[in-house]
Design a protein around this motif. Structure first.
Motif, PDB file in Angstrom:
ATOM      1  N   LEU A  10       5.047   0.528 -65.948  1.00  0.00           N
ATOM      2  CA  LEU A  10       6.821  -0.354 -65.976  1.00  0.00           C
ATOM      3  C   LEU A  10       5.400  -1.154 -66.881  1.00  0.00           C
ATOM      4  O   LEU A  10       3.996  -1.370 -67.244  1.00  0.00           O
ATOM      5  CB  LEU A  10       6.785  -1.931 -65.174  1.00  0.00           C
ATOM      6  CG  LEU A  10       7.549  -1.168 -63.906  1.00  0.00           C
ATOM      7  CD1 LEU A  10       7.765  -2.242 -62.837  1.00  0.00           C
ATOM      8  CD2 LEU A  10       8.208  -0.116 -64.236  1.00  0.00           C
ATOM      9  N   LEU A  11       6.173  -1.614 -68.484  1.00  0.00           N
ATOM     10  CA  LEU A  11       5.389  -2.719 -69.611  1.00  0.00           C
ATOM     11  C   LEU A  11       5.782  -3.639 -69.592  1.00  0.00           C
ATOM     12  O   LEU A  11       7.352  -4.093 -70.103  1.00  0.00           O
ATOM     13  CB  LEU A  11       5.568  -1.792 -71.055  1.00  0.00           C
ATOM     14  CG  LEU A  11       4.190  -2.424 -72.443  1.00  0.00           C
ATOM     15  CD1 LEU A  11       3.430  -2.732 -71.896  1.00  0.00           C
ATOM     16  CD2 LEU A  11       5.284  -1.343 -73.684  1.00  0.00           C
ATOM     17  N   LEU A  12       5.448  -4.974 -69.799  1.00  0.00           N
ATOM     18  CA  LEU A  12       5.917  -6.012 -69.543  1.00  0.00           C
ATOM     19  C   LEU A  12       4.843  -6.694 -71.095  1.00  0.00           C
ATOM     20  O   LEU A  12       3.719  -6.949 -70.951  1.00  0.00           O
ATOM     21  CB  LEU A  12       6.184  -7.302 -68.592  1.00  0.00           C
ATOM     22  CG  LEU A  12       6.598  -6.960 -67.880  1.00  0.00           C
ATOM     23  CD1 LEU A  12       6.647  -6.136 -66.265  1.00  0.00           C
ATOM     24  CD2 LEU A  12       7.129  -8.496 -66.635  1.00  0.00           C
ATOM     25  N   LYS A  13       5.552  -7.369 -72.640  1.00  0.00           N
ATOM     26  CA  LYS A  13       4.719  -8.259 -73.457  1.00  0.00           C
ATOM     27  C   LYS A  13       4.611  -9.308 -72.851  1.00  0.00           C
ATOM     28  O   LYS A  13       5.819  -9.794 -72.399  1.00  0.00           O
ATOM     29  CB  LYS A  13       5.205  -8.067 -74.985  1.00  0.00           C
ATOM     30  CG  LYS A  13       5.135  -6.076 -74.728  1.00  0.00           C
ATOM     31  CD  LYS A  13       3.919  -5.598 -75.201  1.00  0.00           C
ATOM     32  CE  LYS A  13       2.898  -5.472 -76.220  1.00  0.00           C
ATOM     33  NZ  LYS A  13       1.632  -5.383 -76.591  1.00  0.00           N
ATOM     34  N   LYS A  14       3.791  -9.372 -73.445  1.00  0.00           N
ATOM     35  CA  LYS A  14       3.612 -11.752 -73.414  1.00  0.00           C
ATOM     36  C   LYS A  14       5.206 -11.928 -73.771  1.00  0.00           C
ATOM     37  O   LYS A  14       5.540 -11.403 -75.494  1.00  0.00           O
ATOM     38  CB  LYS A  14       2.685 -12.148 -74.032  1.00  0.00           C
ATOM     39  CG  LYS A  14       2.374 -13.510 -73.974  1.00  0.00           C
ATOM     40  CD  LYS A  14       1.293 -14.127 -75.106  1.00  0.00           C
ATOM     41  CE  LYS A  14       0.747 -15.281 -74.849  1.00  0.00           C
ATOM     42  NZ  LYS A  14      -0.242 -16.000 -75.719  1.00  0.00           N
ATOM     43  N   GLY A  15       5.825 -12.858 -73.569  1.00  0.00           N
ATOM     44  CA  GLY A  15       6.907 -13.932 -73.992  1.00  0.00           C
ATOM     45  C   GLY A  15       7.755 -13.246 -74.112  1.00  0.00           C
ATOM     46  O   GLY A  15       8.824 -13.733 -73.858  1.00  0.00           O
ATOM     47  N   THR A  16       7.823 -12.051 -73.230  1.00  0.00           N
ATOM     48  CA  THR A  16       8.829 -11.291 -72.731  1.00  0.00           C
ATOM     49  C   THR A  16       9.305 -11.690 -71.113  1.00  0.00           C
ATOM     50  O   THR A  16      10.402 -11.633 -70.312  1.00  0.00           O
ATOM     51  CB  THR A  16       9.335  -9.793 -72.538  1.00  0.00           C
ATOM     52  OG1 THR A  16       7.852  -9.460 -72.201  1.00  0.00           O
ATOM     53  CG2 THR A  16       8.982  -9.490 -73.746  1.00  0.00           C
ATOM     54  N   TYR A  17       8.487 -12.195 -70.187  1.00  0.00           N
ATOM     55  CA  TYR A  17       8.714 -12.967 -69.113  1.00  0.00           C
ATOM     56  C   TYR A  17       8.392 -14.234 -68.744  1.00  0.00           C
ATOM     57  O   TYR A  17       7.264 -14.761 -69.978  1.00  0.00           O
ATOM     58  CB  TYR A  17       7.940 -11.955 -68.391  1.00  0.00           C
ATOM     59  CG  TYR A  17       6.279 -12.090 -68.528  1.00  0.00           C
ATOM     60  CD1 TYR A  17       5.363 -12.462 -67.845  1.00  0.00           C
ATOM     61  CD2 TYR A  17       5.942 -11.488 -69.566  1.00  0.00           C
ATOM     62  CE1 TYR A  17       3.994 -12.704 -67.410  1.00  0.00           C
ATOM     63  CE2 TYR A  17       4.201 -11.133 -69.846  1.00  0.00           C
ATOM     64  CZ  TYR A  17       3.328 -12.332 -68.903  1.00  0.00           C
ATOM     65  OH  TYR A  17       2.082 -11.873 -68.651  1.00  0.00           O
ATOM     66  N   VAL A  48       2.221  -1.697 -65.494  1.00  0.00           N
ATOM     67  CA  VAL A  48       1.898  -1.072 -63.623  1.00  0.00           C
ATOM     68  C   VAL A  48       2.132   0.108 -64.490  1.00  0.00           C
ATOM     69  O   VAL A  48       3.624   0.901 -64.537  1.00  0.00           O
ATOM     70  CB  VAL A  48       3.103  -1.873 -62.708  1.00  0.00           C
ATOM     71  CG1 VAL A  48       2.952  -1.246 -62.003  1.00  0.00           C
ATOM     72  CG2 VAL A  48       2.839  -3.337 -63.332  1.00  0.00           C
ATOM     73  N   VAL A  49       1.371   1.048 -63.067  1.00  0.00           N
ATOM     74  CA  VAL A  49       1.252   2.055 -63.203  1.00  0.00           C
ATOM     75  C   VAL A  49       2.049   2.868 -61.804  1.00  0.00           C
ATOM     76  O   VAL A  49       0.901   2.865 -60.763  1.00  0.00           O
ATOM     77  CB  VAL A  49      -0.122   3.256 -63.055  1.00  0.00           C
ATOM     78  CG1 VAL A  49       0.203   4.371 -63.967  1.00  0.00           C
ATOM     79  CG2 VAL A  49      -0.695   2.395 -65.166  1.00  0.00           C
ATOM     80  N   ILE A  91      -0.618   5.982 -71.939  1.00  0.00           N
ATOM     81  CA  ILE A  91      -0.394   6.283 -70.814  1.00  0.00           C
ATOM     82  C   ILE A  91       0.335   7.763 -71.146  1.00  0.00           C
ATOM     83  O   ILE A  91       1.234   7.551 -71.359  1.00  0.00           O
ATOM     84  CB  ILE A  91       0.326   5.024 -69.992  1.00  0.00           C
ATOM     85  CG1 ILE A  91       1.042   5.709 -68.911  1.00  0.00           C
ATOM     86  CG2 ILE A  91       1.402   4.321 -70.574  1.00  0.00           C
ATOM     87  CD1 ILE A  91       0.907   4.082 -67.876  1.00  0.00           C
ATOM     88  N   LYS A  92      -0.109   8.506 -69.986  1.00  0.00           N
ATOM     89  CA  LYS A  92       1.179   9.519 -70.054  1.00  0.00           C
ATOM     90  C   LYS A  92       0.807  10.484 -71.449  1.00  0.00           C
ATOM     91  O   LYS A  92       0.669  11.645 -71.185  1.00  0.00           O
ATOM     92  CB  LYS A  92       2.740   9.340 -69.452  1.00  0.00           C
ATOM     93  CG  LYS A  92       3.755  10.429 -69.242  1.00  0.00           C
ATOM     94  CD  LYS A  92       4.971  10.328 -68.686  1.00  0.00           C
ATOM     95  CE  LYS A  92       5.699  11.675 -68.595  1.00  0.00           C
ATOM     96  NZ  LYS A  92       7.320  10.751 -68.270  1.00  0.00           N
ATOM     97  N   PRO A 116      13.042  -1.326 -59.917  1.00  0.00           N
ATOM     98  CA  PRO A 116      11.729  -0.296 -60.773  1.00  0.00           C
ATOM     99  C   PRO A 116      10.550   0.445 -60.786  1.00  0.00           C
ATOM    100  O   PRO A 116      10.689   0.830 -61.505  1.00  0.00           O
ATOM    101  CB  PRO A 116      12.355  -1.538 -61.615  1.00  0.00           C
ATOM    102  CG  PRO A 116      12.904  -2.205 -61.380  1.00  0.00           C
ATOM    103  CD  PRO A 116      13.158  -2.158 -59.492  1.00  0.00           C
ATOM    104  N   LEU A 117       9.731   0.476 -59.859  1.00  0.00           N
ATOM    105  CA  LEU A 117       8.356   0.700 -59.833  1.00  0.00           C
ATOM    106  C   LEU A 117       8.858   1.807 -59.479  1.00  0.00           C
ATOM    107  O   LEU A 117       7.924   3.208 -59.590  1.00  0.00           O
ATOM    108  CB  LEU A 117       7.865  -0.066 -59.224  1.00  0.00           C
ATOM    109  CG  LEU A 117       6.016  -0.076 -58.634  1.00  0.00           C
ATOM    110  CD1 LEU A 117       5.880  -0.838 -59.892  1.00  0.00           C
ATOM    111  CD2 LEU A 117       5.631  -1.129 -57.311  1.00  0.00           C
TER     112      LEU A 117
END
Length: 278
Positions: free
Chosen positions: A111-118, A62-63, A48-49, A104-105
């Motif tokens: 946006l990047l949410l890794k498992k365990g952070t949400y 989320v892109v 991405i990017k 934020p979007l």
């Protein structure tokens, strides 16, 4: 393999659930919608990017619209994922004003949410409801699915970890050099770009760039340059009155004929399709 696909037909809302063997995305991927990508099981490499990320079970990306990205196979051959594409005008009650909960979007490329952070339980519930709505197609299912999308995105924005500094460097030094080349292409796409010129600028051999570019990004060198140029051309077609031949030169193509051929290869459509939409 299990697959579920829904497209409302006007490129503004799409739901695609897939479970089974890994496959390679064969086309460049950028669009006018926001994309919610939820890796439910397995792994994918996600370019991405200017960066390739390893996306594992429980991770969410989320892109933003018109950000070039592509997923490719990781070590795990089987995977399960949910992708939802939604146009911005569906992300607020009146179809115009931006929802504060999604700020934020609108401010980031992704946006990047890794498992365990949400809190994943809420996301899992919404994702399961989304899949069920598209499967069963009960009255009002598209509107219901869109409201679920808004809930998913707001939930992601609320739980987004604080991001500080630059993303971590690639574990492979050559890949990090390739990402420097990618950033150079992103900024200089309108210039004449050759392997030789970029290699000289980045103190690496043309062969090394050619050999490592696809491994690092999922694109060949030429494919990536063309994709960036076409993406920028679409923005000009939609947002300016410039003629097609002027746009072709402005984004780095030597002739309008070559531009038209590459544009069709990348998007499946002729340039004037986007001028009509604008």
């Amino acid at each position: 393999m299990e697959e579920l696909y829904y497209d409302n037909g006007n490129e503004t809302f799409l739901v695609h659930y897939r479970s089974g063997p890994s496959y390679r995305m064969t086309t460049s991927h950028f669009h006018a919608t926001y994309e919610f990508f939820y890796m439910m099981d397995g792994q994918r490499k996600f370019f991405i990017k200017d960066r390739t990320l390893l996306i594992e079970a429980g991770d969410i990306v989320v892109v933003a619209p018109n950000v070039l990205h592509r997923t490719t196979q990781a070590q795990t051959p089987d995977y399960e994922r949910l992708v939802v594409n939604v146009h911005e005008r569906y992300l607020s009650a009146d179809g115009a004003a931006r929802t504060e909960g999604l700020r934020p979007l609108f401010e980031r490329d992704y946006l990047l949410l890794k498992k365990g952070t949400y809190a994943s339980a809420a996301i899992d519930t919404l994702a399961e409801q989304m899949i069920r709505e598209v499967q069963e197609k009960r009255p009002g299912y598209e509107d219901y699915a869109r409201t679920l999308t808004i809930q998913l995105l707001i939930s992601c924005c609320r739980q987004l970890p604080v991001q500080t500094g630059e993303p971590p460097a690639a574990s492979n030094p050559m890949h990090e050099r390739i990402f420097e080349v990618v950033r150079d292409i992103n900024e200089r796409y309108m210039e004449e770009l050759t392997l030789e010129r970029l290699a000289e600028r980045h103190y690496v051999s043309p062969y090394a760039i050619s050999r490592s570019f696809k491994e690092a990004t999922g694109f060949t060198f030429v494919e990536y340059v063309n994709s960036v140029r076409v993406k920028e051309a679409i923005a000009l077609l939609l947002g300016s009155p410039l003629k097609v031949n002027v746009i072709a030169r402005r984004v780095g193509f030597g002739s309008v004929t070559h531009f038209g051929r590459v544009f069709k290869e990348v998007t499946g459509k002729a340039p004037l399709f986007y001028r009509k939409k604008g």
